[in-house]
Design an enzyme around this catalytic site. Structure first.
Site, PDB file in Angstrom:
ATOM      1  N   THR A  94      42.799 -56.261 -37.431  1.00 55.29           N
ATOM      2  CA  THR A  94      43.139 -54.859 -37.706  1.00 55.29           C
ATOM      3  C   THR A  94      41.996 -53.958 -37.242  1.00 55.29           C
ATOM      4  O   THR A  94      40.825 -54.307 -37.392  1.00 55.29           O
ATOM      5  CB  THR A  94      43.479 -54.619 -39.199  1.00 55.29           C
ATOM      6  N   SER A  95      42.365 -52.800 -36.672  1.00 57.55           N
ATOM      7  CA  SER A  95      41.352 -51.896 -36.105  1.00 57.55           C
ATOM      8  C   SER A  95      40.605 -51.140 -37.188  1.00 57.55           C
ATOM      9  O   SER A  95      39.565 -50.545 -36.929  1.00 57.55           O
ATOM     10  CB  SER A  95      42.034 -50.894 -35.164  1.00 57.55           C
ATOM     11  N   HIS A 144      52.855 -52.036 -45.807  1.00 57.79           N
ATOM     12  CA  HIS A 144      53.494 -50.995 -44.990  1.00 57.79           C
ATOM     13  C   HIS A 144      54.994 -51.229 -44.831  1.00 57.79           C
ATOM     14  O   HIS A 144      55.612 -50.651 -43.937  1.00 57.79           O
ATOM     15  CB  HIS A 144      52.818 -50.907 -43.615  1.00 57.79           C
ATOM     16  N   ALA A 175      42.982 -64.531 -32.399  1.00 60.03           N
ATOM     17  CA  ALA A 175      43.324 -64.985 -33.753  1.00 60.03           C
ATOM     18  C   ALA A 175      43.817 -66.430 -33.778  1.00 60.03           C
ATOM     19  O   ALA A 175      43.519 -67.165 -34.725  1.00 60.03           O
ATOM     20  CB  ALA A 175      44.385 -64.055 -34.353  1.00 60.03           C
TER      21      ALA A 175
END
Ligand code: OAD
Length: 236
Positions: free
Chosen positions: A182-183, A115, A225
Site C-alpha cells: 500500500t502506498s 473499503h 509481494a
C-alpha cells in the site's frame, strides 16, 4: 522474537501480480478515471450509469483472476497463528477471502474489508448488504426496500471506512504490524502504523519500494509481494 497479536494491512500491491491494477501507478486505475466521477457519492448521484458500469467492469474482471502466492502465504500464516490475527485489507477484491477458503484459518483470525467489497451490493434505503456477483443496473431496484436502489458496497471518498472501532482496538493491542503493498496515500489506513507504534509494536513495511512513510516503520522488506510475503512469513 515471539509475537502474539498480529495486524496486517494490505493494499492493491498484494493483488497486483494476480492481474488486478493498482490505483496510483502510471497505468493504475485512477490514471484513466476521474476519482470524483466514479468514487464519490456525488459522482454516483450525478451519473449512476457511469459509476455502476465502472464497478461492473471491475467485478467481471475479478471473476477472471486468482489469488497469488502472497495471498496464499497469509492464509497459511492464518492457519497456524497461535494468537489474534486481524487482516485488514483496503482491497475490494475477494482474493484474500478465496485464499482463506482454501486454507481455513485458526480461531483467532479475522478479515476486514475496510473499503468494502466488489462482490457485494448495498441498499441505499435500508443499508442491507448482500452478495452480488453480477452486474448492477444504473437504477437497480432493491429487493430489501420499496424505495431503495442497490449501489456497490464500496467506501467512496468522503465516506467512513468500515469497522474502524474494531481495527483501532486491534492496533492498540498488537505487537506486530505489517503493511503490505500500500502506498500509504489514503487515511485512515495510512495512520495505522502510528497507532501500532503507540502500542510499541514491531512495524514492518513490505512493498516494491520504500513508500513516502517508510521512515515510520522499524523495518522494510522490498520486492514483489509474491516473493517478499512468503519469505517474510516463513521467517516469522
Ligand atoms: P496504491 O495504488 O496507492 O499503491 C499500491 C502500492 O503497491 C504502491 O506502494 C506500490 O509500490 C505497491 N506495489 C505495486 N505492485 C506491487 C507488488 N507486486 N508487490 C508489492 N508491492 C507492490 O494502492 P493502495 O495503497 O491500496 O480506496 O490505495 C489505497 C486506497 O486508495 C484504495 O483502497 C482505494 C484508493 O483510492 C478506495 O477506493 C476507497
Amino acid at each position: 522474537m515471539i509475537h502474539k497479536n498480529l495486524v496486517i494491512l494490505t493494499g492493491a500491491g498484494v493483488s497486483a501480480e494476480s492481474g488486478v491494477p493498482t490505483f496510483r501507478a502510471s497505468d493504475g486505475l485512477w490514471e484513466g478515471h476521474r476519482i470524483e466521477a466514479v468514487a464519490t457519492p456525488e459522482g454516483f448521484a450525478a451519473n449512476p450509469a457511469l459509476v455502476q458500469d465502472f464497478y461492473n467492469q471491475r467485478r467481471r474482471h475479478l471473476a477472471t483472476v486468482q489469488p497469488n502466492a502472497a495471498h496464499r502465504a497469509l492464509a497459511d500464516l492464518a492457519a497456524r497463528w497461535d494468537g489474534d490475527f486481524l487482516l485488514v485489507t483496503q482491497n475490494v477484491d475477494d482474493l484474500h477471502d478465496r485464499a482463506h477458503a482454501e486454507t481455513p484459518p485458526a480461531s483467532g483470525f479475522e478479515l476486514i474489508h475496510m473499503h468494502g467489497e466488489l462482490n457485494k451490493a448495498r441498499c441505499t434505503a435500508s443499508g442491507v448488504v448482500c452478495d452480488w456477483t453480477g452486474d448492477l443496473e444504473a437504477e437497480q431496484a432493491s429487493p430489501h426496500h420499496p424505495r431503495g436502489r442497490m449501489r456497490p458496497h464500496i467506501v467512496w471518498f468522503g465516506e467512513m471506512p468500515l469497522a474502524m472501532e474494531r481495527i483501532e482496538a486491534a492496533l492498540e493491542r498488537c505487537d506486530l504490524f505489517v503493511s503490505i503493498g500500500t502506498s500509504g496515500a489514503v487515511y485512515p489506513a495510512a495512520g495505522f502504523v502510528q497507532l501500532a507504534r503507540m502500542a510499541c509494536a514491531r512495524t514492518v513495511e513490505i512493498n516494491l519500494q520504500p513508500t513516502q512513510g517508510a521512515r515510520l516503520f522499524d523495518e522494510g522488506v522490498y520486492g514483489p509481494a509474491t516473493e517478499a510475503v512468503p519469505a517474510f512469513v516463513a521467517d516469522l
